[in-house]
Design an enzyme around this catalytic site. Structure first.
Site, mmCIF file in Angstrom:
data_model
loop_
_atom_site.group_PDB
_atom_site.id
_atom_site.type_symbol
_atom_site.label_atom_id
_atom_site.label_comp_id
_atom_site.label_asym_id
_atom_site.label_seq_id
_atom_site.Cartn_x
_atom_site.Cartn_y
_atom_site.Cartn_z
ATOM 1 N N SER A 143 37.752 60.993 40.411
ATOM 2 C CA SER A 143 36.302 60.866 40.469
ATOM 3 C C SER A 143 35.640 62.202 40.781
ATOM 4 O O SER A 143 36.229 63.059 41.457
ATOM 5 C CB SER A 143 35.964 59.857 41.573
ATOM 6 O OG SER A 143 34.611 59.941 41.900
ATOM 7 N N TYR B 29 36.848 56.648 50.484
ATOM 8 C CA TYR B 29 37.159 56.396 49.064
ATOM 9 C C TYR B 29 37.471 57.705 48.345
ATOM 10 O O TYR B 29 38.498 57.841 47.673
ATOM 11 C CB TYR B 29 35.983 55.675 48.373
ATOM 12 C CG TYR B 29 36.071 55.727 46.862
ATOM 13 C CD1 TYR B 29 37.040 54.997 46.180
ATOM 14 C CD2 TYR B 29 35.206 56.538 46.112
ATOM 15 C CE1 TYR B 29 37.146 55.072 44.786
ATOM 16 C CE2 TYR B 29 35.299 56.613 44.738
ATOM 17 C CZ TYR B 29 36.271 55.879 44.076
ATOM 18 O OH TYR B 29 36.374 55.963 42.705
ATOM 19 N N LYS C 10 41.121 59.445 46.516
ATOM 20 C CA LYS C 10 41.286 60.085 45.190
ATOM 21 C C LYS C 10 41.853 61.486 45.368
ATOM 22 O O LYS C 10 42.748 61.911 44.630
ATOM 23 C CB LYS C 10 39.940 60.149 44.456
ATOM 24 C CG LYS C 10 39.376 58.788 44.079
ATOM 25 C CD LYS C 10 40.222 58.116 43.032
ATOM 26 C CE LYS C 10 39.756 56.722 42.697
ATOM 27 N NZ LYS C 10 40.674 55.977 41.849
HETATM 28 P P1 NAD Z 1 36.843 48.051 38.647
HETATM 29 O O1 NAD Z 1 36.809 47.567 40.052
HETATM 30 O O2 NAD Z 1 35.979 47.391 37.646
HETATM 31 O O3 NAD Z 1 38.350 48.031 38.105
HETATM 32 C C1 NAD Z 1 39.463 48.216 38.956
HETATM 33 C C2 NAD Z 1 40.423 47.076 38.717
HETATM 34 O O4 NAD Z 1 41.538 47.221 39.610
HETATM 35 C C3 NAD Z 1 39.807 45.700 39.003
HETATM 36 O O5 NAD Z 1 39.967 44.863 37.873
HETATM 37 C C4 NAD Z 1 40.583 45.175 40.203
HETATM 38 O O6 NAD Z 1 40.742 43.772 40.169
HETATM 39 C C5 NAD Z 1 41.902 45.927 40.080
HETATM 40 N N1 NAD Z 1 42.592 46.095 41.356
HETATM 41 C C6 NAD Z 1 42.071 46.447 42.564
HETATM 42 N N2 NAD Z 1 43.042 46.459 43.497
HETATM 43 C C7 NAD Z 1 44.191 46.134 42.869
HETATM 44 C C8 NAD Z 1 45.535 45.964 43.310
HETATM 45 N N3 NAD Z 1 45.877 46.143 44.602
HETATM 46 N N4 NAD Z 1 46.475 45.608 42.415
HETATM 47 C C9 NAD Z 1 46.146 45.417 41.104
HETATM 48 N N5 NAD Z 1 44.889 45.535 40.638
HETATM 49 C C10 NAD Z 1 43.924 45.902 41.511
HETATM 50 O O7 NAD Z 1 36.558 49.621 38.691
HETATM 51 P P2 NAD Z 1 36.222 50.620 37.507
HETATM 52 O O8 NAD Z 1 34.797 51.008 37.619
HETATM 53 O O9 NAD Z 1 36.743 50.082 36.225
HETATM 54 O O10 NAD Z 1 37.081 51.877 37.972
HETATM 55 C C11 NAD Z 1 38.390 52.092 37.497
HETATM 56 C C12 NAD Z 1 38.954 53.301 38.238
HETATM 57 O O11 NAD Z 1 38.100 54.426 38.027
HETATM 58 C C13 NAD Z 1 39.040 53.112 39.747
HETATM 59 O O12 NAD Z 1 40.223 53.735 40.205
HETATM 60 C C14 NAD Z 1 37.823 53.856 40.256
HETATM 61 O O13 NAD Z 1 38.030 54.349 41.570
HETATM 62 C C15 NAD Z 1 37.707 54.993 39.261
HETATM 63 N N6 NAD Z 1 36.350 55.523 39.124
HETATM 64 C C16 NAD Z 1 35.309 54.687 38.821
HETATM 65 C C17 NAD Z 1 34.011 55.200 38.714
HETATM 66 C C18 NAD Z 1 32.842 54.286 38.414
HETATM 67 O O14 NAD Z 1 31.710 54.705 38.622
HETATM 68 N N7 NAD Z 1 33.032 53.071 37.928
HETATM 69 C C19 NAD Z 1 33.780 56.569 38.907
HETATM 70 C C20 NAD Z 1 34.859 57.390 39.207
HETATM 71 C C21 NAD Z 1 36.153 56.863 39.300
#
Ligand code: NAD
Ligand code: UDP
Length: 332
Positions: A124, A148, A152
């Site tokens: 991120s 958080y 990362k």
């Molecule tokens: P999201 O929450 O929609 O997707 C993450 C998925 O991981 C979910 O479906 C959740 O059920 C699953 N999950 C959580 N804990 C788990 C576990 N212990 N075992 C198995 N599955 C598990 O989030 P997103 O927005 O799709 O983000 C995806 C990745 O990108 C994440 O790692 C997030 O930190 C990173 N990210 C997101 C953003 C954003 O703005 N959306 C920005 C930067 C980084």
């Protein structure tokens, strides 16, 4: 190539699944459904015409992960799974460290045991220090300011150590900026539980009357209109970035970091105005206090990803707003 998407039913994972399948990759998904719904699997089938193999399991459970790897014979992993709410991470930091870091270590153990040596990791923009002057370069100073962000940052460091110890292992770290928007079908998109923390779902739900009004967190920043500036990137463009990374990973060695952003910043008010214009709406809002921990202005340097991965975003802020609203309407 057979690719495992951890957290693949979530917001970014589901859009990436669509792009990978359209490009001919075989995709399997693992998710514990903590922040997603099993219905997304049907929607993916609807969009792609393909049945996707799904493993419902928690990455913190090593023996379940082991069983999946034994069965899966994966060639590569894209690791999306994790907890991602900044505010929540300050309240329950141990859960964040245990899930995000513990889960990643389990994943690496399984990848090692079953000889899977290609990993793309969802990092991120929040790993960057606010001391950097935008556009943020991959080589910028790193200093996350909440648990958080630190998960990362620590995972990036763990991957660096792991790659150094295992020369055959290749890792691509993708530092996402602010993904918004949804797939053109309106079937998949960002669907947070409860009251959204993020700007775009707050706007779309206010536009539909599900929420009373948006609060803009601060209008006294040192920016042209006083509101914060971010690099909003269409989630479909972001998903395509994973395809670029996957196509490149074989030819790379070791540890590689790329920003995925547009390289342009929009202020919170500019996003709201674009939304109102293209969605023919007048979202109610008030100006509120600054939100703790927000940086004034950040946007990516997209040069490295463009030069080395051939990654270039295509979609406009208007398309981001329209697709997000379309998804929200479909899911009301
Ligand atoms: P999201 O929450 O929609 O997707 C993450 C998925 O991981 C979910 O479906 C959740 O059920 C699953 N999950 C959580 N804990 C788990 C576990 N212990 N075992 C198995 N599955 C598990 O989030 P997103 O927005 O799709 O983000 C995806 C990745 O990108 C994440 O790692 C997030 O930190 C990173 N990210 C997101 C953003 C954003 O703005 N959306 C920005 C930067 C980084
Ligand atoms: N924001 C806002 N009101 C909201 C949610 C967000 O004004 O209800 C602002 C927030 O202060 C930040 C920008 O919108 O300046 C993007 O916030 P978001 O939480 O979507 O992403 P972040 O950049 O924090 O990862």
């Amino acid at each position: 190539m057979k690719v495992l998407l951890t957290g693949g039913l979530g917001y970014i994972g589901s859009h990436t699944a669509v792009e990978l399948i359209s490009a001919g990759f075989e995709v399997e998904i693992m998710d514990n459904l903590y922040n997603s719904s099993i219905n997304v699997l049907d929607k993916l089938k609807n969009i792609t015409g393909k049945q996707i193999k799904f493993y419902k399991l928690d990455m913190c459970n090593l023996s379940d992960m082991d069983k999946m790897f034994k069965e899966g014979c994966f060639d590569a992993v894209i690791h999306f799974a994790g907890l991602k709410a900044v505010g929540e991470s300050t309240k329950i930091p141990l859960t964040y460290y245990e899930t995000n870091i513990g889960g990643t270590i389990n994943l690496l153990k399984c990848m090692e045991k079953y000889g899977v040596n290609k990993l793309i990791f969802s990092s991120s923009a929040c790993v960057y220090s606010t001391e950097n002057v935008p556009p943020y370069k991959e080589s910028g100073i790193l200093k996350p300011i909440n648990p958080y962000g630190r998960t990362k940052y620590f995972i990036e460091e763990i991957l660096k150590d792991y790659v150094n110890a295992n020369p055959k292992f290749k890792a691509i770290i993708l530092r996402y900026f602010n993904p918004i928007g949804a797939h053109e079908s309106g079937l998949i998109g960002e669907n947070p539980n409860g009251i959204p923390n993020n700007l775009m779902p707050y706007i779309t739900r206010t536009a539909l009357g599900k929420l009373d009004q948006l609060t803009i967190f601060g209008d006294d920043y040192n920016t042209p209109d006083g509101t914060c500036i971010r690099d909003f990137i269409h989630v479909v463009d972001l998903a395509k970035g994973h395809l670029k990374a996957l196509n490149k990973i074989e030819g790379l060695s070791g540890y590689n970091i790329y920003n995925l952003g547009t390289g342009h910043g929009y202020s919170v008010l500019e996003v709201l105005n674009s939304f109102n214009k293209v969605c023919e709406n007048k979202v109610k809002y008030k100006l509120g206090k600054r939100r703790e921990g927000d940086s004034e202005c950040n946007f990516a340097s997209s040069e490295k990803a463009e030069k080395e991965l051939g990654f270039k975003t295509e979609k406009t802020i208007e398309e981001m707003c329209l697709s997000a609203f379309n998804f929200e309407k479909n899911n009301s």
